[in-house]
Motif scaffolding. Structure first.
Motif, PDB file in Angstrom:
ATOM      1  N   LEU A   1     -35.551  16.980 -32.806  1.00 22.60           N
ATOM      2  CA  LEU A   1     -36.348  18.142 -32.425  1.00 22.60           C
ATOM      3  C   LEU A   1     -37.697  18.124 -33.138  1.00 22.60           C
ATOM      4  O   LEU A   1     -38.738  18.416 -32.535  1.00 22.60           O
ATOM      5  CB  LEU A   1     -35.583  19.425 -32.762  1.00 22.60           C
TER       6      LEU A   1
ATOM      7  N   GLU B   1     -32.507  16.525 -25.240  1.00 24.42           N
ATOM      8  CA  GLU B   1     -32.336  16.961 -23.849  1.00 24.42           C
ATOM      9  C   GLU B   1     -32.439  15.764 -22.901  1.00 24.42           C
ATOM     10  O   GLU B   1     -33.272  15.736 -21.994  1.00 24.42           O
ATOM     11  CB  GLU B   1     -33.346  18.050 -23.489  1.00 24.42           C
TER      12      GLU B   1
ATOM     13  N   GLN C   1     -30.109  26.597 -33.546  1.00 25.27           N
ATOM     14  CA  GLN C   1     -30.121  25.455 -32.624  1.00 25.27           C
ATOM     15  C   GLN C   1     -29.221  24.339 -33.130  1.00 25.27           C
ATOM     16  O   GLN C   1     -28.458  23.747 -32.362  1.00 25.27           O
ATOM     17  CB  GLN C   1     -31.549  24.935 -32.460  1.00 25.27           C
TER      18      GLN C   1
ATOM     19  N   ARG D   1     -41.154  20.192 -32.379  1.00 21.86           N
ATOM     20  CA  ARG D   1     -40.539  21.515 -32.422  1.00 21.86           C
ATOM     21  C   ARG D   1     -40.127  21.861 -33.850  1.00 21.86           C
ATOM     22  O   ARG D   1     -39.962  20.994 -34.699  1.00 21.86           O
ATOM     23  CB  ARG D   1     -39.311  21.561 -31.505  1.00 21.86           C
TER      24      ARG D   1
ATOM     25  N   PRO E   1     -37.038  23.248 -35.456  1.00 14.95           N
ATOM     26  CA  PRO E   1     -35.650  23.621 -35.166  1.00 14.95           C
ATOM     27  C   PRO E   1     -35.172  24.772 -36.030  1.00 14.95           C
ATOM     28  O   PRO E   1     -35.489  24.857 -37.219  1.00 14.95           O
ATOM     29  CB  PRO E   1     -34.862  22.345 -35.465  1.00 14.95           C
ATOM     30  N   THR E   2     -34.410  25.662 -35.431  1.00 16.00           N
ATOM     31  CA  THR E   2     -33.829  26.783 -36.160  1.00 16.00           C
ATOM     32  C   THR E   2     -32.397  26.443 -36.545  1.00 16.00           C
ATOM     33  O   THR E   2     -31.757  25.593 -35.921  1.00 16.00           O
ATOM     34  CB  THR E   2     -33.825  28.039 -35.283  1.00 16.00           C
TER      35      THR E   2
ATOM     36  N   ALA F   1     -29.944  16.607 -28.705  1.00 13.76           N
ATOM     37  CA  ALA F   1     -31.111  17.368 -29.165  1.00 13.76           C
ATOM     38  C   ALA F   1     -32.371  16.987 -28.388  1.00 13.76           C
ATOM     39  O   ALA F   1     -33.289  17.797 -28.259  1.00 13.76           O
ATOM     40  CB  ALA F   1     -31.321  17.164 -30.659  1.00 13.76           C
TER      41      ALA F   1
ATOM     42  N   ALA G   1     -25.573  25.319 -32.809  1.00 12.29           N
ATOM     43  CA  ALA G   1     -25.106  25.253 -31.421  1.00 12.29           C
ATOM     44  C   ALA G   1     -24.818  23.812 -31.002  1.00 12.29           C
ATOM     45  O   ALA G   1     -23.843  23.547 -30.287  1.00 12.29           O
ATOM     46  CB  ALA G   1     -26.143  25.880 -30.493  1.00 12.29           C
ATOM     47  N   LEU G   2     -25.646  22.869 -31.438  1.00 11.21           N
ATOM     48  CA  LEU G   2     -25.417  21.461 -31.114  1.00 11.21           C
ATOM     49  C   LEU G   2     -24.136  20.948 -31.772  1.00 11.21           C
ATOM     50  O   LEU G   2     -23.355  20.229 -31.145  1.00 11.21           O
ATOM     51  CB  LEU G   2     -26.617  20.618 -31.550  1.00 11.21           C
TER      52      LEU G   2
END
Length: 234
Positions: A109, A159, A120, A114, A116-117, A157, A123-124
């Motif tokens: 990310l 996508e 995130q 980006r 990343p939080t 991550a 969730a991954l």
């Protein structure tokens, strides 16, 4: 018919005087799993590296989402790489031993510009079957199967549209292989991912792939479709 996600035409890869991949051709549709099967040294991994452009081929074409990759510079390839992701055989070797899992998953990310939080990353990890608390650990604190799931989370991550899976379960204990294969199957169906699946085990290929290309001494010898009468154990 829709355009192939991946098209390989007359691919040639040489290692010195040895031709490892000799005019190999195949195509792969979105949502399809195409397996490259054959004995050690037949050119499977060399083909995978050439598809990823981690090893530039000596001839032929590699088209991803309609774009010819072999003519692109590394700078031109960079924005495409998140959509074309590898998962390698060695789950430990693909991760930095000094890096915490949360940083390893967040790295793709960051490379995309980006920020990343924690949510995130959590969730991954959850999507690949790992508790978010594993983010505080380092690879040596995880099993081989757990590390391979981290590798899959890293790939997600970006996508991606295509995952190149180079013997993703061959280094794992037999008791955990089915779980990783089932995860990959679920992600394929959920996200419409295409898989180029490198594997020497015909039993695994028979359960997991939609089509199989057989390689021997760098050449395609046959192509076949498995009978999908049985599913991989869950």
């Amino acid at each position: 018919m829709s355009e192939p996600l991946l098209e390989v035409r007359d691919l040639v890869v040489r290692h010195g005087a040895t031709t490892a991949v000799d005019h190999v051709s195949f195509s792969l549709a979105p949502g399809e799993t195409l397996a490259l099967n054959g004995p050690s040294g037949c050119g499977k991994s060399s083909t995978a590296l050439a598809v990823l452009q981690l090893r530039r081929p000596d001839g032929g074409q590699v088209r991803f989402e309609g774009r010819e990759l072999t003519t692109l510079t590394e700078r031109e390839l960079r924005p495409l790489r998140p959509r074309l992701q590898p998962v390698f055989q060695d789950p430990y070797g693909s991760l930095s031993p000094r890096q915490r899992i949360r940083d390893a998953v967040a790295e793709p990310l960051r490379l995309r510009g980006r920020r990343p939080t924690p949510g995130q990353v959590a969730a991954l990890l959850e999507r690949v079957g790992l508790d978010p608390s594993y983010g505080d650990r380092r690879p040596r604190e995880l099993s081989g199967g757990q590390c391979q799931r981290v590798g899959i989370a890293r790939a997600l991550a970006g996508e991606p549209r295509l995952l190149v899976l180079d013997e993703p379960v061959s280094a794992l204990d037999p008791s955990v292989r089915a779980g990783v294969l089932n995860l990959l199957a679920d992600l394929r169906d959920e996200r419409g991912l295409g898989y180029l699946f490198i594997c020497h085990d015909r039993d695994v290929v028979r359960h997991f792939a939609d089509r199989v290309v057989e390689l021997r001494e760098g050449r395609v010898t046959s192509e076949w479709r498995p009978r999908r009468s049985a599913a991989a154990p869950r």
